[in-house]
Write a protein that holds these residues in place. Structure first.
Motif, short mmCIF file in Angstrom:
data_model
loop_
_atom_site.label_atom_id
_atom_site.label_comp_id
_atom_site.label_asym_id
_atom_site.label_seq_id
_atom_site.Cartn_x
_atom_site.Cartn_y
_atom_site.Cartn_z
N LEU A 1 -19.10 36.65 -18.57
CA LEU A 1 -19.70 38.25 -18.45
C LEU A 1 -20.62 38.26 -17.41
N PRO A 2 -20.82 39.10 -16.85
CA PRO A 2 -21.97 39.65 -15.85
C PRO A 2 -23.10 39.66 -16.60
N THR A 3 -24.22 39.42 -15.65
CA THR A 3 -25.57 39.50 -16.52
C THR A 3 -26.43 40.30 -15.42
N ARG B 1 -22.40 37.75 -11.31
CA ARG B 1 -21.17 38.27 -11.60
C ARG B 1 -20.35 37.57 -12.53
N SER B 2 -19.26 38.01 -12.93
CA SER B 2 -18.32 37.35 -13.88
C SER B 2 -17.72 36.24 -13.23
N GLY B 3 -17.70 35.15 -13.94
CA GLY B 3 -17.19 33.75 -13.37
C GLY B 3 -15.71 33.93 -13.42
N LEU B 4 -15.13 34.68 -14.19
CA LEU B 4 -13.70 34.77 -14.38
C LEU B 4 -12.91 34.80 -12.71
N PRO C 1 -26.69 43.78 -20.15
CA PRO C 1 -26.46 44.87 -19.31
C PRO C 1 -27.24 46.11 -19.98
N PHE C 2 -27.21 46.19 -21.44
CA PHE C 2 -28.02 47.25 -22.13
C PHE C 2 -29.31 46.95 -22.44
N GLY C 3 -29.96 46.03 -22.17
CA GLY C 3 -31.40 45.71 -22.36
C GLY C 3 -31.76 45.39 -23.95
N LEU C 4 -30.71 44.92 -24.83
CA LEU C 4 -31.05 44.80 -26.15
C LEU C 4 -31.33 43.47 -26.59
#
Length: 412
Positions: A86-88, A113-116, A149-152
């Motif tokens: 998943l992207p970070t 970015r996503s490694g997929l 991505p949501f900063g949680l």
């Protein structure tokens, strides 16, 4: 960096979810339970996005220069091969520095970015530090903190392992003295220096007047109690001997425990390597020995910069030793005619100064660097013929060297 896996936003979400569960039956609002479940699920998903499918495939670290000198800057480069399903988002990085290395190794860790679709990512990090203490100092591991991505939630990772950085003694570009044979490039040599050369034997033999000092087998001399020479080819270069008194009685106990801890010992060692470098550049063969004749490094030929570099690297871990006395030194020079002799030691007393007096008649230039002298020790040394210079840790080596009588004052 905090070890708590949630950001302030994520922590607030969990607190709010717990409050919703508590207040739902009290207030009679069932929707609060649903709201709390959504908050917990959001935090759980954010946490999973960081920890599932994200890894570092490799970390490589390099230093420029690979061996640093005390007081020099070092460029550190770290390359991270990272993969993430998943992207970070943008994070932060911090490299761990040991005591003895100064710097601010922190920065922004880029978003991935996503490694997929894109495969692994390469992250290059570079920063500069300053080497402050001699020794072999471990740098790392790299600590990276990323958030979802949501900063949680956040993840703190230690990437790679510590890599040792070798910090050698500081080498100052010293000038040369004006009254030495061989000062002009080290190719001159008196007739006295040549006497006895060329008598090669298969085993160490007793010293003959005029034998090259570089042929002296210091360990055999210490065991036999007289000067012995080893089998070597004929030599025609002038010789210099540097004696480093490492006896812990001359220094603090810190000098025995670990390199880089005793400022006095460090200043003395810098004089040793700087003087050796100056003599080698002038064309002198150099022997660096302890007071009992033990060679601290193999003899160095004039102009051999590779051997000089090996010496400074080897001295990165040099410490004091428990035994040793200046009274052991003079017998090693009995019957010898040598070039410059530089003795570097701690505080001396009148008995020490008197024991060094016999060496003066066997050296073209005897120089004594000392932390100080008890009683009349320094006066006795000067009157016996030593060029005496006080050694202080805060001194600039160039000015300390130039303060010795006989300095020519030209830039080397």
């Amino acid at each position: 960096m905090s070890r708590w896996p949630l950001t302030p936003r994520g922590t607030g979400a969990i607190v709010l979810a717990l409050a919703s569960f508590v207040l739902a039956p009290v207030l009679g609002v069932p929707a609060l339970v649903f709201f709390g479940v959504l908050l917990v699920a959001a935090v759980a998903l954010s946490f999973a996005s960081l920890w599932l499918g994200h890894r570092a495939d490799g970390v490589r670290r390099s230093f420029a220069p690979p061996v640093a000198s005390v007081g020099a800057d070092v460029d550190v480069r770290v390359r991270v091969e990272s993969r993430s399903v998943l992207p970070t988002v943008v994070g932060t990085w911090r490299d761990r520095l040991p005591r003895g290395i100064d710097g601010e190794p922190t920065g922004v860790y880029p978003a991935l970015r996503s490694g997929l679709a894109s495969g692994s990512h390469r992250v290059d990090i570079a920063y500069r530090v300053r080497a402050r203490r001699r020794g072999v100092r471990p740098v790392g591991p790299l600590v990276v903190e990323t958030t979802d991505p949501f900063g949680l939630s956040r993840r703190r990772q230690e990437l790679g392992s510590a890599v040792p950085l070798t910090i050698a003694p500081a080498v100052a570009p010293l000038d040369m003295f004006d009254d030495l044979p061989g000062a002009a490039g080290g190719t001159m040599q008196s007739v006295t220096d040549k006497l006895g050369q060329g008598a090669d034997n298969l085993i160490p033999r007793a010293y003959a007047p005029g034998d090259s000092m570089r042929r002296i087998h210091w360990r055999a001399s210490a065991h036999r109690g007289e000067l012995m020479v080893r089998q070597e080819e004929r030599e025609s270069n002038p010789e210099a001997v540097i004696v480093f008194d490492r006896a812990v009685a001359r220094w603090s106990a810190d000098a025995l425990r670990s390199p880089g801890e005793d400022p006095d010992f460090e200043a003395a060692l810098s004089i040793v390597v700087s003087a050796a470098a100056r003599f080698v550049r002038e064309g002198y063969g150099v022997a660096v020995v302890d007071v009992d004749g033990t060679e601290l490094v193999p003899p160095i030929d004039g102009g051999d910069s590779a051997a000089l570099e090996s010496m400074t690297t080897a001295f990165a871990t040099l410490t004091a030793r428990r035994e040793g006395a200046l009274t052991e030194l003079a017998p090693l020079f009995a019957g010898a005619t040598v070039g410059p002799v530089v003795v570097v030691t701690g505080e001396v007393d009148p008995a020490d100064a008197a024991s060094l007096a016999p060496i003066v008649g066997h050296s073209s230039m005897p120089v004594l660097f000392t932390l100080g002298g008890a009683g009349d020790a320094l006066r006795i040394a000067r009157e016996s013929g030593w060029r005496v210079q006080r050694l202080e840790p805060e001194d600039e080596l160039e000015s300390l060297w130039s303060g010795v009588e006989g300095f020519r004052g030209r830039v080397g």
